[in-house]
Design an enzyme around this catalytic site. Structure first.
Site, PDB file in Angstrom:
ATOM      1  N   ASP A 188       4.562   5.874  11.742  1.00  0.00           N
ATOM      2  CA  ASP A 188       4.506   6.806  10.614  1.00  0.00           C
ATOM      3  C   ASP A 188       5.773   6.793   9.761  1.00  0.00           C
ATOM      4  O   ASP A 188       6.329   7.839   9.429  1.00  0.00           O
ATOM      5  CB  ASP A 188       4.218   8.237  11.116  1.00  0.00           C
ATOM      6  CG  ASP A 188       2.834   8.355  11.728  1.00  0.00           C
ATOM      7  OD1 ASP A 188       1.915   7.657  11.235  1.00  0.00           O
ATOM      8  OD2 ASP A 188       2.667   9.106  12.691  1.00  0.00           O
ATOM      9  N   LYS A 222       4.155  -2.191  11.959  1.00  0.00           N
ATOM     10  CA  LYS A 222       5.182  -1.390  12.641  1.00  0.00           C
ATOM     11  C   LYS A 222       5.396  -0.067  11.921  1.00  0.00           C
ATOM     12  O   LYS A 222       5.413   0.996  12.538  1.00  0.00           O
ATOM     13  CB  LYS A 222       6.480  -2.216  12.627  1.00  0.00           C
ATOM     14  CG  LYS A 222       7.549  -1.766  13.540  1.00  0.00           C
ATOM     15  CD  LYS A 222       8.737  -2.730  13.469  1.00  0.00           C
ATOM     16  CE  LYS A 222       8.399  -4.134  13.901  1.00  0.00           C
ATOM     17  NZ  LYS A 222       9.551  -5.042  13.921  1.00  0.00           N
ATOM     18  N   LYS A 261       9.658  -2.533   3.127  1.00  0.00           N
ATOM     19  CA  LYS A 261      10.844  -2.467   3.978  1.00  0.00           C
ATOM     20  C   LYS A 261      10.825  -3.604   4.977  1.00  0.00           C
ATOM     21  O   LYS A 261       9.764  -3.908   5.547  1.00  0.00           O
ATOM     22  CB  LYS A 261      10.802  -1.121   4.729  1.00  0.00           C
ATOM     23  CG  LYS A 261      12.042  -0.801   5.504  1.00  0.00           C
ATOM     24  CD  LYS A 261      12.981   0.079   4.711  1.00  0.00           C
ATOM     25  CE  LYS A 261      14.338   0.230   5.347  1.00  0.00           C
ATOM     26  NZ  LYS A 261      15.154  -0.981   5.312  1.00  0.00           N
ATOM     27  N   SER A 291      16.204   3.400   9.944  1.00  0.00           N
ATOM     28  CA  SER A 291      16.411   2.951   8.558  1.00  0.00           C
ATOM     29  C   SER A 291      15.761   3.948   7.590  1.00  0.00           C
ATOM     30  O   SER A 291      16.302   4.251   6.520  1.00  0.00           O
ATOM     31  CB  SER A 291      15.800   1.566   8.329  1.00  0.00           C
ATOM     32  OG  SER A 291      16.708   0.560   8.704  1.00  0.00           O
ATOM     33  N   HIS A 322       0.849  -1.211   0.000  1.00  0.00           N
ATOM     34  CA  HIS A 322       0.000   0.000   0.000  1.00  0.00           C
ATOM     35  C   HIS A 322       0.871   1.242   0.000  1.00  0.00           C
ATOM     36  O   HIS A 322       0.404   2.317  -0.353  1.00  0.00           O
ATOM     37  CB  HIS A 322      -0.954   0.002   1.204  1.00  0.00           C
ATOM     38  CG  HIS A 322      -0.279   0.238   2.515  1.00  0.00           C
ATOM     39  ND1 HIS A 322       0.519  -0.709   3.119  1.00  0.00           N
ATOM     40  CD2 HIS A 322      -0.247   1.317   3.322  1.00  0.00           C
ATOM     41  CE1 HIS A 322       0.990  -0.208   4.247  1.00  0.00           C
ATOM     42  NE2 HIS A 322       0.550   1.018   4.397  1.00  0.00           N
ATOM     43  N   ARG A 323       2.117   1.097   0.413  1.00  0.00           N
ATOM     44  CA  ARG A 323       3.113   2.157   0.257  1.00  0.00           C
ATOM     45  C   ARG A 323       4.392   1.507  -0.260  1.00  0.00           C
ATOM     46  O   ARG A 323       4.713   0.382   0.127  1.00  0.00           O
ATOM     47  CB  ARG A 323       3.441   2.810   1.603  1.00  0.00           C
ATOM     48  CG  ARG A 323       2.380   3.742   2.105  1.00  0.00           C
ATOM     49  CD  ARG A 323       2.917   4.537   3.284  1.00  0.00           C
ATOM     50  NE  ARG A 323       1.852   5.081   4.092  1.00  0.00           N
ATOM     51  CZ  ARG A 323       1.116   6.146   3.762  1.00  0.00           C
ATOM     52  NH1 ARG A 323       1.353   6.782   2.639  1.00  0.00           N
ATOM     53  NH2 ARG A 323       0.172   6.577   4.543  1.00  0.00           N
ATOM     54  N   LYS A 381       9.859  -8.826   4.461  1.00  0.00           N
ATOM     55  CA  LYS A 381      10.894  -9.527   5.244  1.00  0.00           C
ATOM     56  C   LYS A 381      11.562 -10.552   4.343  1.00  0.00           C
ATOM     57  O   LYS A 381      10.933 -11.109   3.442  1.00  0.00           O
ATOM     58  CB  LYS A 381      10.254 -10.253   6.441  1.00  0.00           C
ATOM     59  CG  LYS A 381      11.241 -10.556   7.548  1.00  0.00           C
ATOM     60  CD  LYS A 381      11.559  -9.295   8.326  1.00  0.00           C
ATOM     61  CE  LYS A 381      12.385  -9.545   9.542  1.00  0.00           C
ATOM     62  NZ  LYS A 381      12.361  -8.337  10.410  1.00  0.00           N
TER      63      LYS A 381
HETATM   64  P1  NAD Z   1      21.477 -10.657  16.306  1.00  0.00           P
HETATM   65  O1  NAD Z   1      21.809 -11.785  15.412  1.00  0.00           O
HETATM   66  O2  NAD Z   1      22.329  -9.437  16.284  1.00  0.00           O
HETATM   67  O3  NAD Z   1      21.425 -11.141  17.826  1.00  0.00           O
HETATM   68  C1  NAD Z   1      20.697 -12.227  18.284  1.00  0.00           C
HETATM   69  C2  NAD Z   1      21.408 -12.733  19.525  1.00  0.00           C
HETATM   70  O4  NAD Z   1      20.611 -13.740  20.148  1.00  0.00           O
HETATM   71  C3  NAD Z   1      22.770 -13.371  19.206  1.00  0.00           C
HETATM   72  O5  NAD Z   1      23.760 -12.811  20.050  1.00  0.00           O
HETATM   73  C4  NAD Z   1      22.526 -14.853  19.513  1.00  0.00           C
HETATM   74  O6  NAD Z   1      23.694 -15.525  19.964  1.00  0.00           O
HETATM   75  C5  NAD Z   1      21.480 -14.752  20.599  1.00  0.00           C
HETATM   76  N1  NAD Z   1      20.762 -15.995  20.827  1.00  0.00           N
HETATM   77  C6  NAD Z   1      20.479 -16.990  19.955  1.00  0.00           C
HETATM   78  N2  NAD Z   1      19.815 -17.975  20.580  1.00  0.00           N
HETATM   79  C7  NAD Z   1      19.676 -17.583  21.864  1.00  0.00           C
HETATM   80  C8  NAD Z   1      19.086 -18.155  23.005  1.00  0.00           C
HETATM   81  N3  NAD Z   1      18.509 -19.351  22.938  1.00  0.00           N
HETATM   82  N4  NAD Z   1      19.121 -17.472  24.184  1.00  0.00           N
HETATM   83  C9  NAD Z   1      19.717 -16.259  24.256  1.00  0.00           C
HETATM   84  N5  NAD Z   1      20.300 -15.671  23.210  1.00  0.00           N
HETATM   85  C10 NAD Z   1      20.275 -16.322  22.028  1.00  0.00           C
HETATM   86  O7  NAD Z   1      19.955 -10.318  15.984  1.00  0.00           O
HETATM   87  P2  NAD Z   1      19.197  -8.967  16.290  1.00  0.00           P
HETATM   88  O8  NAD Z   1      19.311  -8.095  15.097  1.00  0.00           O
HETATM   89  O9  NAD Z   1      19.592  -8.473  17.626  1.00  0.00           O
HETATM   90  O10 NAD Z   1      17.687  -9.496  16.309  1.00  0.00           O
HETATM   91  C11 NAD Z   1      17.107 -10.072  17.458  1.00  0.00           C
HETATM   92  C12 NAD Z   1      15.596  -9.984  17.342  1.00  0.00           C
HETATM   93  O11 NAD Z   1      15.221  -8.607  17.196  1.00  0.00           O
HETATM   94  C13 NAD Z   1      14.963 -10.697  16.156  1.00  0.00           C
HETATM   95  O12 NAD Z   1      13.694 -11.158  16.533  1.00  0.00           O
HETATM   96  C14 NAD Z   1      14.811  -9.605  15.127  1.00  0.00           C
HETATM   97  O13 NAD Z   1      13.793  -9.876  14.181  1.00  0.00           O
HETATM   98  C15 NAD Z   1      14.435  -8.443  16.024  1.00  0.00           C
HETATM   99  N6  NAD Z   1      14.670  -7.124  15.448  1.00  0.00           N
HETATM  100  C16 NAD Z   1      15.897  -6.731  15.037  1.00  0.00           C
HETATM  101  C17 NAD Z   1      16.070  -5.444  14.517  1.00  0.00           C
HETATM  102  C18 NAD Z   1      17.420  -4.916  14.104  1.00  0.00           C
HETATM  103  O14 NAD Z   1      17.510  -3.703  13.802  1.00  0.00           O
HETATM  104  N7  NAD Z   1      18.467  -5.699  14.118  1.00  0.00           N
HETATM  105  C19 NAD Z   1      14.971  -4.586  14.393  1.00  0.00           C
HETATM  106  C20 NAD Z   1      13.722  -5.014  14.839  1.00  0.00           C
HETATM  107  C21 NAD Z   1      13.588  -6.288  15.369  1.00  0.00           C
END
Ligand code: NAD
Length: 470
Positions: free
Chosen positions: A100, A95, A71, A363, A66-67, A107
């Protein structure tokens, strides 16, 4: 900790349906908003360092166009599937609407455990996946813009940008094809920290309402609150660090290999340095070891921040969760059923589509910077500082009092890129919480339902105003 495999898109849609019941929108429109618009599945060959060939599987889901651009991050994870990618793309739609950010939701995922591949193999996987997206018109600054997620970071984003630039020579906006890049490759200052910093702002905002805290028997403010963080990656590390700086006491940190606990608080950077030196979070001086990451979720604390994986709080452990506030740093860390049980107990859940929206917010700033081809603050910083200096001189002339050099520097300094990005992030998180709380109180719903009501309403009005093609 073992993660139970629970179909994730159905979970997201349960939240959607719960919120939709509060909105007076046509069923067909709701069905269209809810549907995942398209999913691209690809298998491609990787030539491994030893010469053997391995088939790699990947996905890119565009939940809502829709936009444009759409992302959403690209994750490298061993268990990912189409259902999970579609669910995560849907979360991105809601999100972006909530905070906004003018994008549709998407994904991507590649089903690998990055730890099992060399850096050169990871580079070949990333570049080939990028090529596959490019070849199907699923990548570009006006089409679909990936970002880092679980298992990926600035390094992979730089490879994606370089591959896109190679495939689209002369594309003046090529830098905007992906966000989360290193600052020296078109990234924006503050992006790496943004999701975790946003998690901190979300918690800080929730804690500042005295009546909400009193309802849970907690004092207002973050100061002294006992916090457990699961995952010390991008989101978890930065969230823990800013929560600690903001006055929270990090009593436990959990990683793959187990967790550590200290009632008097852990120094986050010291723990990270210890893990780097020894290869494990365990054995940190002054802390008690806990055998599994899952047990850390059940510790006595005020705030729990699951920031690693989805489905870590389920029907299987929800009865043992003791935190009064749960901030969803990760996407989908609580199953829909567990979520209901927690709400019935009076737990405050700060939902993922708000709590971790700081990443996509910054972002968006990075994408705007890439399209403008100039760093934020470059044009006005000095002008602002000279103006500040003139105002101070005039005030000194009028009062006869001179500022010290330190006070003068503090009063004249204008914002550079990092300060502007952090200011934009804080404004976004503060304004969105205030909006959510109004819906929460007006409708008598939980914060997640308020977040979905807000997001669905905004996506619905986009459809209504733009009309439906053809
Ligand atoms: P990342 O890969 O940087 O870090 C994930 C961490 O979790 C790693 O250090 C890993 O070793 C650890 N891990 C794995 N299994 C584990 C367990 N069983 N117990 C404890 N720790 C464990 O990933 P991230 O970017 O930090 O993303 C983490 C979550 O946040 C995901 O759900 C992702 O979708 C969400 N997220 C990330 C962003 C972003 O900007 N990176 C933005 C929004 C949401």
């Amino acid at each position: 900790m073992t993660t139970t495999h629970i179909p994730m898109f159905a979970q997201v849609n349960k939240y959607f349906d719960k919120a939709a019941a509060h909105l007076d929108l046509p069923p067909g429109l709701l069905a269209q908003i809810k549907a995942c618009n398209s999913v691209f599945r690809v298998s491609f060959p990787l030539k491994r360092d030893d010469g053997t060939i391995e088939v790699i599987n990947g996905w890119r889901a565009q939940h809502s166009v829709h936009r444009l651009p759409t992302k959403g991050g690209i994750r490298f994870a061993p268990q990912v599937d189409e259902d999970e990618v579609s669910a995560l793309a849907a979360l991105m739609t809601y999100k972006c609407a909530l905070v906004d950010v003018p994008f549709g939701g998407a994904k991507g995922a590649v089903r690998i455990d990055p730890g099992n591949y060399s850096v050169t193999e990871l580079e070949r996987i990333t570049r080939r996946f990028t090529y596959e997206l490019f070849a199907k018109n699923l990548l570009g600054p006006g089409l679909d813009v990936p970002a880092p997620d679980y298992g990926t970071g600035p390094r992979e984003m730089a490879w994606i940008m370089d591959t896109f630039s190679t495939l689209a020579p002369g594309s003046i906006d090529a830098l905007g094809c992906v966000t989360g890049k290193p600052v020296t490759q078109g990234g924006v200052r503050g992006r790496a920290e943004a999701t975790g910093r946003g998690v901190y702002f979300a918690l800080r905002e929730a804690c500042c309402y005295g009546e909400d805290m009193a309802a849970m028997g907690l004092a207002p403010g973050l100061d002294g609150k006992r916090v457990v963080v699961q995952g010390l990656g991008n989101v978890g590390y930065h969230a823990a660090k800013y929560i600690q700086e903001g006055g929270g006491v990090i009593v436990a940190l959990a990683e793959r290999e187990g967790a550590i606990y200290s009632a008097s608080g852990l120094d986050v950077d010291a723990v990270v340095a210890h893990r780097k030196d020894t290869g494990s979070i365990l054995g940190f001086s002054g802390a008690r070891d806990i055998a599994t990451s899952g047990e850390a979720l059940e510790l006595e604390c005020d705030v729990l921040v699951p920031a690693a994986l989805e489905n870590v709080i389920t029907g299987g452990n929800v009865d043992r969760i003791r935190a009064m506030i749960i901030v969803e740093g990760a996407n989908g860390p609580i199953t829909a059923d567990a979520s209901e049980l927690l709400l019935a107990r009076g737990t405050l859940i700060i939902p993922d589509i708000y709590a971790n929206a700081g990443g996509v917010t910054v972002s968006y700033f990075e994408w705007v910077k890439n399209l403008s081809h100039m760093r934020f603050g470059r044009m006005e910083k000095r002008f602002q500082e000279h103006t500040n200096e003139k105002i101070i001189r005039a005030a000194e002339g009028l009062t006869g009092q001179m500022l010290s050099d330190t006070a003068r520097r503090a009063a004249t300094e204008a914002a550079g890129e990092e300060e502007l990005v952090n200011s934009g992030l804080e404004e976004t998180m503060v304004a969105a919480y205030a909006e959510l709380r109004v819906i929460q109180k007006d409708r008598g719903v939980d914060l997640r339902t308020a977040a979905f009501i807000n997001a669905i309403g905004k996506v619905a009005s986009a459809y209504t105003q733009r009309g439906i093609f053809p």
